[in-house]
Write a protein that holds these residues in place. Structure first.
Motif, short mmCIF file in Angstrom:
data_model
loop_
_atom_site.label_atom_id
_atom_site.label_comp_id
_atom_site.label_asym_id
_atom_site.label_seq_id
_atom_site.Cartn_x
_atom_site.Cartn_y
_atom_site.Cartn_z
N GLY A 67 0.82 -1.21 0.00
CA GLY A 67 0.00 0.00 0.00
C GLY A 67 0.85 1.26 0.00
N LEU A 68 1.86 1.31 0.88
CA LEU A 68 2.74 2.48 0.88
C LEU A 68 3.53 2.57 -0.42
N LEU A 69 3.89 1.41 -0.98
CA LEU A 69 4.59 1.39 -2.26
C LEU A 69 3.75 2.06 -3.34
N ALA A 70 2.45 1.77 -3.34
CA ALA A 70 1.54 2.39 -4.31
C ALA A 70 1.45 3.90 -4.09
N VAL A 71 1.37 4.32 -2.84
CA VAL A 71 1.30 5.75 -2.51
C VAL A 71 2.56 6.47 -2.99
N MET A 72 3.71 5.86 -2.78
CA MET A 72 4.97 6.48 -3.19
C MET A 72 5.09 6.55 -4.71
N ASN A 73 4.60 5.54 -5.41
CA ASN A 73 4.57 5.60 -6.87
C ASN A 73 3.72 6.77 -7.35
N TYR A 74 2.54 6.92 -6.75
CA TYR A 74 1.66 8.02 -7.13
C TYR A 74 2.31 9.36 -6.80
N SER A 75 2.95 9.46 -5.64
CA SER A 75 3.63 10.69 -5.26
C SER A 75 4.72 11.05 -6.27
N ASN A 76 5.43 10.04 -6.75
CA ASN A 76 6.47 10.29 -7.74
C ASN A 76 5.88 10.87 -9.01
N SER A 77 4.72 10.39 -9.42
CA SER A 77 4.08 10.92 -10.63
C SER A 77 3.72 12.39 -10.48
N ARG A 78 3.47 12.83 -9.25
CA ARG A 78 3.11 14.22 -9.00
C ARG A 78 4.34 15.12 -8.87
N PHE A 79 5.45 14.57 -8.39
CA PHE A 79 6.62 15.40 -8.08
C PHE A 79 7.73 15.35 -9.11
N VAL A 80 7.74 14.30 -9.96
CA VAL A 80 8.89 14.13 -10.85
C VAL A 80 9.00 15.26 -11.87
N GLY A 81 7.87 15.79 -12.32
CA GLY A 81 7.92 16.89 -13.27
C GLY A 81 8.56 18.14 -12.68
N ARG A 82 8.43 18.32 -11.37
CA ARG A 82 8.98 19.50 -10.70
C ARG A 82 10.42 19.32 -10.29
N PHE A 83 10.75 18.16 -9.71
CA PHE A 83 12.07 17.98 -9.13
C PHE A 83 13.02 17.16 -9.99
N GLY A 84 12.49 16.39 -10.94
CA GLY A 84 13.35 15.61 -11.82
C GLY A 84 13.65 14.22 -11.31
N MET A 85 13.98 13.35 -12.23
CA MET A 85 14.18 11.93 -11.92
C MET A 85 15.42 11.70 -11.07
N ARG A 86 16.49 12.40 -11.38
CA ARG A 86 17.74 12.20 -10.64
C ARG A 86 17.62 12.65 -9.19
N ARG A 87 17.13 13.86 -9.01
CA ARG A 87 17.08 14.40 -7.66
C ARG A 87 16.25 13.52 -6.74
N ILE A 88 15.09 13.08 -7.21
CA ILE A 88 14.22 12.25 -6.38
C ILE A 88 14.85 10.90 -6.11
N SER A 89 15.29 10.21 -7.15
CA SER A 89 15.79 8.83 -6.97
C SER A 89 17.07 8.80 -6.16
N HIS A 90 17.93 9.78 -6.30
CA HIS A 90 19.18 9.78 -5.55
C HIS A 90 18.93 9.99 -4.06
N VAL A 91 18.03 10.92 -3.74
CA VAL A 91 17.67 11.14 -2.34
C VAL A 91 17.08 9.87 -1.74
N VAL A 92 16.24 9.19 -2.50
CA VAL A 92 15.56 8.00 -2.00
C VAL A 92 16.53 6.84 -1.79
N VAL A 93 17.57 6.72 -2.62
CA VAL A 93 18.56 5.66 -2.41
C VAL A 93 19.27 5.86 -1.07
N PHE A 94 19.64 7.10 -0.76
CA PHE A 94 20.25 7.38 0.54
C PHE A 94 19.28 7.04 1.68
#
Length: 391
Positions: A247-274
């Motif tokens: 369930g949280l995995l689904a929420v985070m996927n949806y959140s990514n769809s809302r934020f990726v256009g603003r923050f970009g793929m690299r910035r989001i994914s790199h922060v999340v790996v840490f």
């Protein structure tokens, strides 16, 4: 529609998780870890055939490959119901994984035909959001099926589901690859396409990074029933706890769809790996020094698992961004490498289950750090979009 097609993979794995112990008892398995092979046979079949299906989809189009694969998935689903031995069941599951690979290559290429970059990441995130509903409900569906019917119907349900998807795509899916864009099916073109994918630094880098860190996901899927049942004695509510994670995995996927256009793929994914590495370390340290407390483990693990929701679509989009002219081949190689690497690592970790959660958490830390190192090499030490323009 794309989410339903992607869901064939998740359904083929997750719907039978509650039935693994029963299936193992039916076939008189001596080693209880052998029941995991029902999952990993499917995953193994899902890997290598993508290398063949990619060039086929670039030559003949996405729809014909998709529909032939759906027919094969349908047949193997019902064939698993009457498998006379455990070996034959594993062979059928391997074939079912092969058929599922064809559906996955087709769907991924269709999405790339219609989008790229941040747009593709946003679309994939929405697809994955719906796709993640499947792991939430699939174990509950498997439990419900076994409450009213024989365990064999967890396989029969896969046949039913694939039949419905076939009907849907037959009448509602147009062709997304123009005739003039189809590539000749020749050794020269196929080898050239493979070379183009495997020599592109960004593509191969995020391909490997994804394969490494998603090995953690498959490790948990393979050992999840044992973790909840044997370690914490909560197997009777396994499907509920599994649903919370998905369930949280689904929420985070949806959140990514809302934020990726603003923050970009690299910035989001790199922060999340840490974040993934940090949460795994905290969980491991607590279990090591204070003992295996279920709620501490579960809360930290749910948060850790949620990180996958903001890595998968972004890693995939970054890897395929420059591969629009060979979307089928590129998507196939990406799927093969990531699936083969992650499933192999997941298999090794799951097989190391020793009645504790320590091997799982150690693997999460090591694979997370390994993925980060690959990203650092890929980006030449510049993380969070530094030096990458708008990304």
């Amino acid at each position: 529609m794309m989410a339903a097609i992607f869901g064939l993979q998740a359904m083929g794995i997750d719907v039978m998780l509650p039935a693994l112990e029963i299936i193992g008892d039916h076939y008189n398995l001596q080693n209880e870890n052998d029941q995991q092979l029902i999952i990993f046979a499917f995953i193994l079949g899902f890997g290598f055939p993508q290398l063949v299906f990619g060039p086929i989809s670039d030559r003949f189009g996405r729809k014909i490959l998709l529909q032939l694969s759906l027919v094969g998935y349908f047949i193997t689903g019902f064939a698993c119901m009457v498998a006379p031995s455990f070996g034959s069941l594993l062979a059928l599951r391997l074939l079912q994984g092969i058929c599922c690979a064809g559906t996955r290559v087709s769907a991924g290429a269709i999405i790339r035909d219609l989008s790229k970059g941040r747009s593709m990441a946003s679309i994939l995130s929405l697809v994955y959001t719906v796709f993640m509903i499947v792991p939430i409900i699939a174990p509950a569906i498997g439990t419900a099926i076994m409450a009213v019917a024989d365990w064999r119907w967890v396989f029969g349900m896969l046949g039913v589901f694939s039949g419905l998807v076939f009907i849907w795509t037959q009448f509602r899916l147009p062709s997304t690859l123009r005739v003039e864009d189809r590539r000749p099916f020749s050794a020269e073109k196929i080898i050239g396409g493979f070379k183009q994918v495997l020599t592109h630094r960004i593509t191969i880098g995020y391909m490997l990074a994804s394969g490494l860190i998603f090995g953690c996901l498959f490790a948990f899927i393979g050992a999840s029933e044992q973790v909840f049942d044997e370690v914490f004695g909560r197997g009777e509510k396994f499907y509920l706890y599994f649903a919370g994670i998905a369930g949280l995995l689904a929420v985070m996927n949806y959140s990514n769809s809302r934020f990726v256009g603003r923050f970009g793929m690299r910035r989001i994914s790199h922060v999340v790996v840490f974040t993934f590495i940090f949460l795994s370390l905290i969980n491991l340290a607590y279990m090591q020094f204070f003992g295996q407390n279920f709620w501490v483990f579960y809360i930290l693990f749910v948060l850790t698992f949620g990180c996958f929701g903001m890595m998968g679509a972004n890693f995939s989009s970054l890897a395929l961004e420059y591969m629009g002219d060979i979307a089928g081949t590129a998507n196939a190689i990406y799927g093969f490498v990531t699936m083969t690497l992650s499933s192999f690592l997941g298999f090794l970790v799951a097989r190391s289950f020793d009645g504790t959660i320590r091997p799982l958490l150690i693997a999460y830390v090591l694979l997370g750090v390994s993925s980060l190192i690959v990203i650092l090499i890929t980006e030449k030490g510049k993380l969070f979009g530094v030096g990458q323009g708008k990304e």
